[in-house]
Design a protein around this motif. Structure first.
Motif, PDB file in Angstrom:
ATOM      1  N   ARG A   1       0.838   5.456   7.347  1.00  0.00           N
ATOM      2  CA  ARG A   1      -0.084   5.247   8.526  1.00  0.00           C
ATOM      3  C   ARG A   1       0.435   4.113   9.640  1.00  0.00           C
ATOM      4  O   ARG A   1       0.631   4.542  10.775  1.00  0.00           O
ATOM      5  CB  ARG A   1      -1.542   4.754   7.968  1.00  0.00           C
ATOM      6  CG  ARG A   1      -2.367   4.479   9.149  1.00  0.00           C
ATOM      7  CD  ARG A   1      -3.930   4.022   8.537  1.00  0.00           C
ATOM      8  NE  ARG A   1      -4.601   3.816   9.558  1.00  0.00           N
ATOM      9  CZ  ARG A   1      -5.649   4.576  10.030  1.00  0.00           C
ATOM     10  NH1 ARG A   1      -5.377   5.951   9.806  1.00  0.00           N
ATOM     11  NH2 ARG A   1      -6.099   4.348  11.352  1.00  0.00           N
ATOM     12  N   ARG A   2       0.928   3.063   8.892  1.00  0.00           N
ATOM     13  CA  ARG A   2       1.383   2.193  10.106  1.00  0.00           C
ATOM     14  C   ARG A   2       2.821   1.741   9.659  1.00  0.00           C
ATOM     15  O   ARG A   2       2.895   0.241   9.243  1.00  0.00           O
ATOM     16  CB  ARG A   2       0.464   0.705  10.229  1.00  0.00           C
ATOM     17  CG  ARG A   2      -0.898   1.137  10.650  1.00  0.00           C
ATOM     18  CD  ARG A   2      -1.089   1.901  11.969  1.00  0.00           C
ATOM     19  NE  ARG A   2      -0.298   1.101  12.997  1.00  0.00           N
ATOM     20  CZ  ARG A   2      -1.254   0.469  13.874  1.00  0.00           C
ATOM     21  NH1 ARG A   2      -2.592   0.682  13.785  1.00  0.00           N
ATOM     22  NH2 ARG A   2      -0.641  -0.137  14.954  1.00  0.00           N
TER      23      ARG A   2
ATOM     24  N   ALA B   1      -0.279   5.121   2.760  1.00  0.00           N
ATOM     25  CA  ALA B   1      -0.982   5.897   3.351  1.00  0.00           C
ATOM     26  C   ALA B   1      -2.352   5.660   3.968  1.00  0.00           C
ATOM     27  O   ALA B   1      -2.666   6.225   5.087  1.00  0.00           O
ATOM     28  CB  ALA B   1      -1.509   7.011   2.266  1.00  0.00           C
ATOM     29  N   THR B   2      -2.907   4.426   3.768  1.00  0.00           N
ATOM     30  CA  THR B   2      -4.158   4.229   4.563  1.00  0.00           C
ATOM     31  C   THR B   2      -4.273   2.807   5.177  1.00  0.00           C
ATOM     32  O   THR B   2      -5.085   2.513   6.010  1.00  0.00           O
ATOM     33  CB  THR B   2      -5.451   4.143   3.648  1.00  0.00           C
ATOM     34  OG1 THR B   2      -4.959   3.107   2.688  1.00  0.00           O
ATOM     35  CG2 THR B   2      -5.335   5.600   2.702  1.00  0.00           C
TER      36      THR B   2
END
Ligand code: SF4
Lengths: 199, 471
Positions: free
Chosen positions: B52-53, B154-155
């Protein structure tokens, strides 16, 4: 993840406190990049003699009566040390589905739930009794019913245990944690916006 | 209401508290190394997910890499594959990776702080238990498993249940020769390796306020050995002075404004904790572990314990087992334990200040004839360069130490640096578990000065009586 609802299995005793993840799986086996295939190296330094293959007769879980055990009975602070998830992978690959101990190390405890394995905290006196009973009865098996939060002994006696409701739901349903979190993706995006982290 | 630093960081990072679920916390910084990440990246690939980042994640290679020269490929094919897998994964997912020849390379917990990637008020995670190190900066930092590494990639969040808080207040003044390593070993010896389970420990008190950042990192690093979820220290001028001019500081504000932001994280004067324990630094002496768990520790003027004198049956059995493994005589004075090898390094004590301490002791001395190997492994490439600039490497080499490249090395012996069965080692690392430094190896944890002094004498000795050579 495989759900955990009810499980019956042979209990293997491992009488030691502070069993660290270096003992559960020594570092030389952390070089693999796969998630499975660790069954033969579980407790490697304790389980085998110096040749690395002959089973060590002094390691209690090696006794024939504990072949096919799927419940591990052990001492307090089990799983302390490194964060390596290889430890629960190795336990699970070997066939353990549940670990009974007076206490667990924090990261290991979390790692178990991410691998469909149930760690159960029981009072020291209960653990001591179980050690006696396991050693005194060949083929000693327990049934763990997660939904009811009970362990049923061979004589029908019942031990209750505590578990955090959410962790219980995760195991019962075998939920994929990432998928669950991504249901709240809008909240994450909003957080990033509010905190100047949006791209 | 007055809040402690843990409460402040927790509240500021809450993304959501979904019904019947653990709260979701935002993660500001994610560190990755080669051992605990391959399966996480593989998981992302299988589920067709991206990072994600990626720009909030930094990777380094440290556990497997050789500490001898590094121009060629790694000889061990498995280690090489793991290191190459990390490089490939980082390239695929867009993550900055300090590979083993990069000047920014080193042990993940040494590199993050020295680059200015670890900052007050952050939430920091890494698939490594000693992530607690970063708490020295007033960050909430802890180790996670590989499934959680995948979750964070992922999050950019992690599921967390709130921790209880424990204040460990160290009063008084550190006696000469007593270091952060001795304090943390004494704390673990008192509360035990599960004494901190379920807690975040904040260190406070006069001794902490007078401590350097290096020493604070040593303290927070070993907090995980007390079973705590994290160790943390409220940021102050010492923190800010360390951070000034670090290469990865945020660029959107002048340094003074950053300091102003960071100050707010410190615990409020009237805040409270679930538990408070106090220690008197004046009563702590240099520590040496005698067993196979960090809680099995004694002062240098003490003796190896006598199992028969221990009442608790479980503890007695553990003590007997440990003494058998360590081949120690019950009741023997700690100073009579002679050693075969010395290891100075690791994320606990591989920073420049640790090397300076060791060099001060070694200056003008050589290691004892019974020492078969003495390894000096800097925690990072930068630490190594700084030490060479100061001429410390010459002191180590003159004393008979091997001057190595940076890495985890004999802290966990995943590369070629390891003990042989039966070797007894004075080590500045953090774990004395059975086989940790090599199968059958016997580890005694000590401070860098104590390790250096033991190298010279060939056995443990009280650093408080050391005859320093003027430099
Ligand atoms: S130096 Fe040791 S404890 Fe630190 S990260 Fe490396 S292996 Fe882990």
């Amino acid at each position: 993840m495989k759900p955990f609802t009810e499980h019956t299995g042979i209990v293997a005793p491992l009488e030691a406190r502070n069993v660290d993840t270096d003992q559960i799986i020594p570092k030389q086996f952390l070089k693999r990049i796969e998630r499975t295939g660790y069954e033969d190296v579980l407790f490697y330094d304790w389980r085998y003699l110096d040749d690395g293959k002959t089973p060590n007769p002094d390691f209690e879980p090696n006794q024939e009566r504990y072949n096919n055990a799927s419940i591990l009975l052990t001492g307090d602070n089990f799983g302390c040390g490194s964060s390596r998830e290889h430890a629960p992978w190795a336990l699970s690959d070997y066939g353990f589905r549940c670990i009974l101990a007076p206490s667990f190390a924090d990261i290991f405890h979390n790692n178990c739930f991410n691998n469909g394995m149930l760690p159960v905290r029981l009072p020291q006196t209960t653990i001591n009794e179980l050690f006696d009973e396991v050693r005194n009865a060949d083929g000693y098996a327990l049934t763990i019913k997660l939904d009811e939060q009970v362990i049923v002994k061979p004589d029908g006696a019942v031990i209750n245990f505590d578990i955090q409701p959410f962790l219980k739901q995760r195991l019962l349903n075998g939920w994929d944690q990432i998928g669950l979190t991504l249901r709240h993706e809008d909240k994450i995006t909003e957080y990033e916006k509010v905190h100047g982290l949006a791209k | 209401m007055a809040r402690n630093i843990y409460q402040k960081i927790w509240e500021a990072h809450l993304v959501a508290e979904p019904e019947g679920q653990e709260p979701i916390l935002y993660i500001d910084r994610h560190y990755v190394h080669e051992v605990t990440s391959p399966q996480a990246f593989e998981g992302l690939r299988l589920a067709n997910r991206r990072a994600r980042r990626p720009e909030l994640t930094f990777a380094t290679m440290d556990h497997n890499i050789p500490t001898t020269e590094r121009t060629g490929p790694i000889a061990d094919p498995l280690s090489r594959a793991q290191v190459e897998t990390l490089a490939a994964n980082c390239a695929e997912f867009g993550i900055t990776c300090f590979d083993m020849r990069d000047p920014r390379n080193g042990i993940v917990h040494v590199v993050g702080p020295e680059l200015g990637l670890t900052l007050p008020g952050m939430t920091i995670v890494c698939g490594d238990s000693h992530t607690s190190t970063h708490g020295a900066f007033g960050a909430l930092a802890h180790g996670i498993g590989t499934s959680e590494v995948e979750h964070v990639l992922a999050t950019q969040t992690l599921l967390q249940k709130p921790s209880k808080t424990m204040e460990v207040r160290i009063n008084g003044k550190l006696p000469p020769g007593v270091t952060a390593k001795d304090i943390v070993l004494a704390v673990i010896g008192t509360i035990g390796t599960s004494g901190g389970t379920g807690y975040v420990i904040e260190y406070t008190g006069a001794v902490i306020r007078n401590m350097s950042m290096e020493a604070r990192m040593t303290l927070c690093n070993m907090t995980i050995e007390a079973g705590a979820r994290a160790g943390i220290i409220s940021p102050d001028e010492t923190t800010f002075a360390y951070l000034a001019d670090r290469p990865y500081l945020p660029t959107d504000k002048p340094f003074d404004a950053l300091k102003q932001d960071w100050r707010q994280w410190a615990s409020d004067p009237e805040c409270s904790y679930d538990t408070i324990i106090e220690f008197d630094a004046n009563a702590i002496e240099p520590q040496v572990t005698w067993g196979t768990s960090p809680e099995m520790v004694a002062g240098i003027s003490d003796c190896v314990p006598i199992p028969d004198e221990i009442k608790d049956a479980g503890k007695r059995l553990a003590c007997e087992k440990a003494l058998h493994y360590m081949a120690l005589e019950p009741g023997a004075p700690i100073t009579t334990i002679s050693i075969d090898k010395v290891f100075i390094g690791s994320c606990t004590n591989g920073r420049i200040e640790d090397l300076r301490e060791a060099a001060k002791v070694l200056h003008g001395y050589t290691i004892a004839p019974n020492i078969q190997q003495a390894l000096l492994v800097p925690g990072s490439h930068q630490v190594k360069q700084q030490a060479e600039t100061e001429g410390l490497d010459k002191i180590f080499v003159a004393a008979g130490f091997e001057w190595r490249e940076a890495g985890c090395s004999m802290c966990l012996a995943m590369n070629d640096d390891r003990l042989n069965p039966g070797d007894r080692c004075a080590a500045t690392s953090n774990r004395n578990f059975e086989g940790r430094q090599g199968k059958g190896g016997r580890t005694h944890l000590v401070s860098p000065a104590m390790a250096a002094a033991a190298a010279v004498k060939g056995h443990f000795t009280d650093i408080r009586h050391w005859n320093y050579n003027p430099s």
